[in-house]
Write a protein that holds these residues in place. Sequence first.
Motif, PDB file in Angstrom:
ATOM      1  N   LEU A  20       0.855  -1.146   0.126  1.00  0.00           N
ATOM      2  CA  LEU A  20      -0.056   0.044   0.034  1.00  0.00           C
ATOM      3  C   LEU A  20       1.020   1.220  -0.218  1.00  0.00           C
ATOM      4  O   LEU A  20       0.767   2.303  -0.755  1.00  0.00           O
ATOM      5  CB  LEU A  20      -0.918   0.017   1.367  1.00  0.00           C
ATOM      6  N   GLN A  24       1.060   3.836  -2.934  1.00  0.00           N
ATOM      7  CA  GLN A  24       0.535   5.234  -2.770  1.00  0.00           C
ATOM      8  C   GLN A  24       1.814   6.324  -3.203  1.00  0.00           C
ATOM      9  O   GLN A  24       1.589   7.267  -3.683  1.00  0.00           O
ATOM     10  CB  GLN A  24       0.550   5.604  -1.143  1.00  0.00           C
ATOM     11  N   SER A  27       1.779   6.198  -7.022  1.00  0.00           N
ATOM     12  CA  SER A  27       0.619   6.846  -7.423  1.00  0.00           C
ATOM     13  C   SER A  27       0.667   8.424  -7.626  1.00  0.00           C
ATOM     14  O   SER A  27       0.150   9.030  -8.416  1.00  0.00           O
ATOM     15  CB  SER A  27      -0.763   6.737  -6.562  1.00  0.00           C
ATOM     16  N   ALA A  28       1.693   9.050  -6.821  1.00  0.00           N
ATOM     17  CA  ALA A  28       1.849  10.647  -7.027  1.00  0.00           C
ATOM     18  C   ALA A  28       2.705  10.922  -8.161  1.00  0.00           C
ATOM     19  O   ALA A  28       2.692  11.930  -8.870  1.00  0.00           O
ATOM     20  CB  ALA A  28       2.818  10.944  -5.699  1.00  0.00           C
ATOM     21  N   ILE A  50      -1.436  -1.558  -5.216  1.00  0.00           N
ATOM     22  CA  ILE A  50      -2.758  -1.136  -4.339  1.00  0.00           C
ATOM     23  C   ILE A  50      -3.612  -2.393  -4.398  1.00  0.00           C
ATOM     24  O   ILE A  50      -4.297  -2.703  -3.377  1.00  0.00           O
ATOM     25  CB  ILE A  50      -3.247   0.354  -4.651  1.00  0.00           C
ATOM     26  N   ASP A  71     -10.657  -0.613   4.459  1.00  0.00           N
ATOM     27  CA  ASP A  71     -10.333   0.650   4.538  1.00  0.00           C
ATOM     28  C   ASP A  71     -10.061   1.132   5.935  1.00  0.00           C
ATOM     29  O   ASP A  71      -9.318   2.004   6.143  1.00  0.00           O
ATOM     30  CB  ASP A  71     -11.609   1.209   3.906  1.00  0.00           C
ATOM     31  N   ALA A  74      -6.285   0.508   6.219  1.00  0.00           N
ATOM     32  CA  ALA A  74      -5.705   1.464   5.497  1.00  0.00           C
ATOM     33  C   ALA A  74      -5.771   2.705   5.989  1.00  0.00           C
ATOM     34  O   ALA A  74      -4.668   3.649   5.965  1.00  0.00           O
ATOM     35  CB  ALA A  74      -5.871   1.601   3.821  1.00  0.00           C
ATOM     36  N   TYR A  75      -6.838   3.146   6.487  1.00  0.00           N
ATOM     37  CA  TYR A  75      -7.218   4.840   6.585  1.00  0.00           C
ATOM     38  C   TYR A  75      -7.319   5.053   8.251  1.00  0.00           C
ATOM     39  O   TYR A  75      -7.225   6.257   8.543  1.00  0.00           O
ATOM     40  CB  TYR A  75      -8.436   5.078   5.955  1.00  0.00           C
ATOM     41  N   GLU A 241      -2.033  12.826   4.311  1.00  0.00           N
ATOM     42  CA  GLU A 241      -2.505  13.177   3.101  1.00  0.00           C
ATOM     43  C   GLU A 241      -3.652  11.950   2.662  1.00  0.00           C
ATOM     44  O   GLU A 241      -4.767  12.357   2.228  1.00  0.00           O
ATOM     45  CB  GLU A 241      -1.339  13.442   1.866  1.00  0.00           C
ATOM     46  N   MET A 242      -2.740  10.750   3.073  1.00  0.00           N
ATOM     47  CA  MET A 242      -3.773   9.623   2.158  1.00  0.00           C
ATOM     48  C   MET A 242      -4.926   9.499   3.176  1.00  0.00           C
ATOM     49  O   MET A 242      -6.210   8.996   2.586  1.00  0.00           O
ATOM     50  CB  MET A 242      -3.099   8.411   2.379  1.00  0.00           C
ATOM     51  N   PHE A 244      -6.821  11.714   4.882  1.00  0.00           N
ATOM     52  CA  PHE A 244      -7.457  12.905   5.077  1.00  0.00           C
ATOM     53  C   PHE A 244      -8.949  13.012   5.117  1.00  0.00           C
ATOM     54  O   PHE A 244      -9.684  13.228   6.131  1.00  0.00           O
ATOM     55  CB  PHE A 244      -7.068  14.089   4.308  1.00  0.00           C
ATOM     56  N   LEU A 245      -9.508  12.519   4.333  1.00  0.00           N
ATOM     57  CA  LEU A 245     -11.012  12.477   4.066  1.00  0.00           C
ATOM     58  C   LEU A 245     -11.670  11.311   5.126  1.00  0.00           C
ATOM     59  O   LEU A 245     -12.538  12.011   5.857  1.00  0.00           O
ATOM     60  CB  LEU A 245     -11.578  12.160   2.494  1.00  0.00           C
ATOM     61  N   PRO A 246     -11.324  10.254   5.158  1.00  0.00           N
ATOM     62  CA  PRO A 246     -12.023   9.504   6.438  1.00  0.00           C
ATOM     63  C   PRO A 246     -11.957  10.033   7.756  1.00  0.00           C
ATOM     64  O   PRO A 246     -12.519   9.766   8.526  1.00  0.00           O
ATOM     65  CB  PRO A 246     -11.429   7.973   6.155  1.00  0.00           C
TER      66      PRO A 246
END
Lengths: 254, 323
Positions: A20, A24, A27-28, A50, A71, A74-75, A241-242, A244-246
């Motif tokens: 992962l 990640q 992917s940048a 991934i 998730d 990972a998150y 960064e990865m 952030f949203l969750p």
Amino acid sequence: MKLDTCDLAAYATMRADDVLILGQRLSAWCGHGPVLEQDIALTNIALDLIGQARAYYQLAAHGSSDGQTEDTLAYLRDAHEFKNHLLVELPNGHWGDTLMRQFLFDTYNFYLLEALTKSSAPELSGLAAKAIKEVSYHAQYSAEWVIRLGDGTEESHSRMQSALDILWPYTDELFEDTSLDVAVHALQVGPLPSALRADWLAKVSEVLQMATLTVPSLDGYHQRGGLHGKHTEHLGILLAEMQFLPRAYPTAQW
Amino acid sequence: MGEEFSLEHRFQAYIDAENKIEPKDWMPENYRKTIVRQMSQHAHSEVVGMLPEANWITRAPSLRSKLILLAKVQDEGGHGLYLYSAAETLGVSREQMIDDLLQGKAKYSSIFNYPTLNWADMGAIGWLVDGAAIANQVMLCRTSYGPYARAMVRICKEESFHQRQGYEIMMHMAAGTPEQKAMAQDALNRWWWPALMMFGPADAASPNTAQSMAWKIKRKTNDELRQEFVDKTVPQATFIGLTVPDSHLKWNEVTGHYDFGPIDWEEFTQVVKGNGPCNKERLAARNKAHQEGQWVRDAATAFAKKQQARAAAPVSATNPSAA
């Protein structure tokens, strides 16, 4: 004797964390590669890694009694809970740094998966049988780039030698046998990482020689800690960064 | 002049009979220029268009959504490749086209000069931007230049998949928490008008349309395509409970179409001229990737030459490294 479900979950999580975090990182590069074909190729590798991380995390979550999912694993874990090798969390640097890191890891990942295809745990051997097809290609791709850039121009040679020198101290950790590895090995579920070193070193040395690069000495000081949750400063930023949203919207489903 | 006239006459008749023009066929210089310009702009749009979505790859909120977004942006890179190749059939090199882009001489779709500010933008881009692109591209599958038409057939299949993925994200966000629904509405508010501008100036202000229609490069006018898009998209917004940001929007029983408000053409002109919110950043990002990749491309070329030389040299039995 049977492997504890917790141990298998911890082992799968450890394997997932490597792919992962490296996925990640790769992917940048998407949209920023040195030439369109290579941008697409590196994105392909990110997709594979991934995808492999998902398979490992799903395996880990399957046995969990506390509602973990791919998730949440990972998150919603913090840096000290990640058990990836330090090598994969190092910043991308330039294209040569990225491909050298990739080559060192891909070669390790290939031998690891080769061993895992013989795992006594059918979930793992099945996963490894699928992943090794992808990783054979990754290892070939990154080795070709290491050779091309090592034996390209004077500038590219010097950039690759310096990438190798910087990354080399992070390679010893790939062959560290943790207590989990020992437990897993005792049940023929997975290999002892130390047993992968000879094959890895032979392959890496062969490719580096073709690339006209000098293999750094083996007796230098090595960086370790990732497998025990002691990471570089880079991982926390990557996760911030990865995740952030969750983290910012904990009740949302995505 | 008489001969040229006759050639053009035959060319037009050939197109009128719905034949495809192929790379080695005679074609008027303006037709060649128009096709090269359009295909290279289209290729550049795919490549620059990777950037606004790539902005969210590292922040995608689930592993599944990260994979989908990565694959989507990768597809766009692939579309860029087909289109550069298709344009090369007319004798212009990819290096030259990319050079023109990097120097700001070539255009790309202005839509990509808008920023992606929240995760729902990944939905809005797929749904609205790819949706608008498809309206144009479905028409281009029947364009008169053969290689362009064939590239578009493949691209359209992938784009319609992207559009469904985008709408899926919007639907999911609109049905999510209040914050997610607010992100979805905010994304629609910001992308709606720029999406309508993607079809280009109004027909009355589009001097090249008539010639492009006659040559069957285009088969519908900008305004026709824009109207089709509005008619198709407004009910999709309503279905997921989002409001299209246009107070003039109204179903017209007589025409059987939606009436919609005036487009801010001044904004369009400014973004085309380079004054949009992200024009400079997008071009800077492409230039940075190109410049930082220079040593890599140089090394690859140098290595390929060495390999050729080694293959050509006789193998020496005394020198194992020669093999």
